[in-house]
Design an enzyme around this catalytic site. Structure first.
Site, PDB file in Angstrom:
ATOM      1  CG  HIS A   6      -1.884  -1.043   1.415  1.00 40.79           C
ATOM      2  ND1 HIS A   6      -2.838  -1.176   0.220  1.00 40.79           N
ATOM      3  CD2 HIS A   6      -2.445  -2.085   2.189  1.00 40.79           C
ATOM      4  CE1 HIS A   6      -3.631  -2.178   0.566  1.00 40.79           C
ATOM      5  NE2 HIS A   6      -3.321  -2.809   1.723  1.00 40.79           N
TER       6      HIS A   6
ATOM      7  CG  ASP B  85      -2.865  -8.271   0.959  1.00 43.57           C
ATOM      8  OD1 ASP B  85      -1.958  -8.195   1.880  1.00 43.57           O
ATOM      9  OD2 ASP B  85      -3.854  -7.598   1.117  1.00 43.57           O
TER      10      ASP B  85
ATOM     11  CG  HIS C  71      -6.764  -5.282   2.124  1.00 38.86           C
ATOM     12  ND1 HIS C  71      -5.894  -5.825   2.935  1.00 38.86           N
ATOM     13  CD2 HIS C  71      -7.843  -5.281   2.783  1.00 38.86           C
ATOM     14  CE1 HIS C  71      -6.747  -6.212   4.099  1.00 38.86           C
ATOM     15  NE2 HIS C  71      -8.096  -5.685   3.873  1.00 38.86           N
TER      16      HIS C  71
ATOM     17  CG  ASP D  89      -4.947  -9.907   3.725  1.00 37.79           C
ATOM     18  OD1 ASP D  89      -4.558 -10.411   2.593  1.00 37.79           O
ATOM     19  OD2 ASP D  89      -4.193  -8.576   4.003  1.00 37.79           O
TER      20      ASP D  89
END
Ligand SMILES: [Zn+2]
Length: 359
Positions: A140, A177, A179, A265
């Site tokens: 990120h 991931d 996200h 995740d």
């Protein structure tokens, strides 16, 4: 075939501070721990050692990245900001949940350097592929600020190292991931030499980021691919996305190296998303990407750990991935899968539609 493992106790010392999940504890909120805490990843390393898998891997020592290496992605001003916070009492790298603790600058450099060391070990032929169990995560992080617990963009910087220090012509990044890999996307938005594919839960984090219309800048159209999947997606949806989007795109791109931004995740038990993968599904994805790498780039594959917040389950997902990278049969049972080998969530029509929309 040999698989390398980057790990270092210092990664687990990165102190994200006293929180209750994502919230600063105050008022009625009893202090507990930040979701992104060191035990999750330390427990993965412990499981690798207890099961005996670690003994079958080649240990790769991480080194701190240099500031010049980090400047391939981040602005000097941001790097200095992180250093100043780290030399003092710590502080936010860009948003309140993304804390640089005292000493956090050095740990973040060691995370970047760990990803780079894994790339070097693969490119030098010391190992066939590698898993970099680094922390803090990175996908990120933006050029001028930290975000989503990420300080420096480990995976993006590993790709930039492969391109600029090692002279590879093309690098593909698969980010599984849960996200959106927004920092990686931003790093290569206008760069046609790096293919950035992100499989993620639709509109989870960052909000509004990672839609199918985000496909790269004018000079690099199509080198960014986003596959936003509906919440509740299980292994079948991920396998469909891999087989119909990820694999054809990587085959067409013909990379010299594949990187995986390996967030764990999207698991059934993660507190920070709503997907339904079991360890067996991660094993399937790892097998697919390993075989693909063997086909297109001589097996050159590096997985770099990103998110994953179930301290109980992340170790089993990571263990399954690393077993598969090493070409080994499952060594341990998944106690959380309740006798199944993959997610009980079968493919739903709206999940098929989401994959179709991303093609
Ligand atoms: Zn994540």
């Amino acid at each position: 075939m040999t698989t390398g493992l980057v790990a270092h106790e210092r990664y687990f010392w990165h102190d994200t501070g006293n929180h209750a999940g994502l919230m600063p504890p105050r008022g009625m909120l009893q202090p507990y721990r930040h979701y992104e805490h060191g035990e999750t990843k330390r427990r993965l390393l412990n499981l690798l050692r207890v099961s005996g898998l670690a003994e079958q891997l080649v240990a790769i020592e991480p080194r701190p990245a240099t500031v010049a290496e980090v400047e391939r992605l981040h602005t000097p001003r941001y790097i200095e900001h992180v250093r100043t916070l780290s030399d003092g009492f710590g502080g936010d790298a860009g948003e309140p949940t993304t804390r640089v603790p005292p000493g956090g600058f050095e740990t973040a450099l060691l995370a970047v350097g760990g990803a780079i060391a894994a790339v070097d070990a693969v490119l030098d032929g010391r190992v066939t592929n590698a898993y970099a169990l680094v922390r803090p995560p990175g996908h990120h992080a933006l050029a001028d600020q930290g975000m989503g617990f990420c300080i420096f963009g480990n995976t993006a910087l590993a790709a930039l190292h492969a391109r600029h220090a090692r002279g590879l012509a093309r690098v593909a990044i698969l980010d599984w991931d849960v996200h959106h890999g927004n920092g990686t996307q931003a790093a290569f938005w206008d760069d046609p030499t790096v293919l950035a594919i992100s499989l993620h839960q639709d509109d989870c984090f960052p909000g509004g980021s990672g839609g199918v219309a985000e496909r790269g800048g004018a000079g690099a159209l199509g080198s960014t691919i986003n596959v936003p999947l509906p919440p509740g997606s299980g292994g079948d949806a991920y396998r469909l996305a891999f087989d119909t989007i990820v694999e054809p795109a990587i085959r067409a791109f013909q990379p010299d190296l594949i990187l995986v931004a390996s967030g764990l995740d999207a698991s059934m038990y993660d507190p920070l998303a709503r997907m339904c993968l079991f360890a067996g599904d991660y094993r399937d994805l790892a097998r697919r990407v390993r075989l693909l790498a063997e086909d297109v780039c001589g097996g050159r594959l590096v997985a770099i750990h990103e998110g994953g917040y179930s301290a109980e389950y992340v170790p089993f997902c990571g263990h399954a991935i690393i077993e598969e990278l090493a070409g080994l049969e499952p060594m341990i049972d998944d106690p959380f899968a309740l006798g199944r080998v993959s997610s009980p969530i079968v493919l739903q029509p709206h999940q098929v539609a989401a994959v179709e929309a991303a093609r």
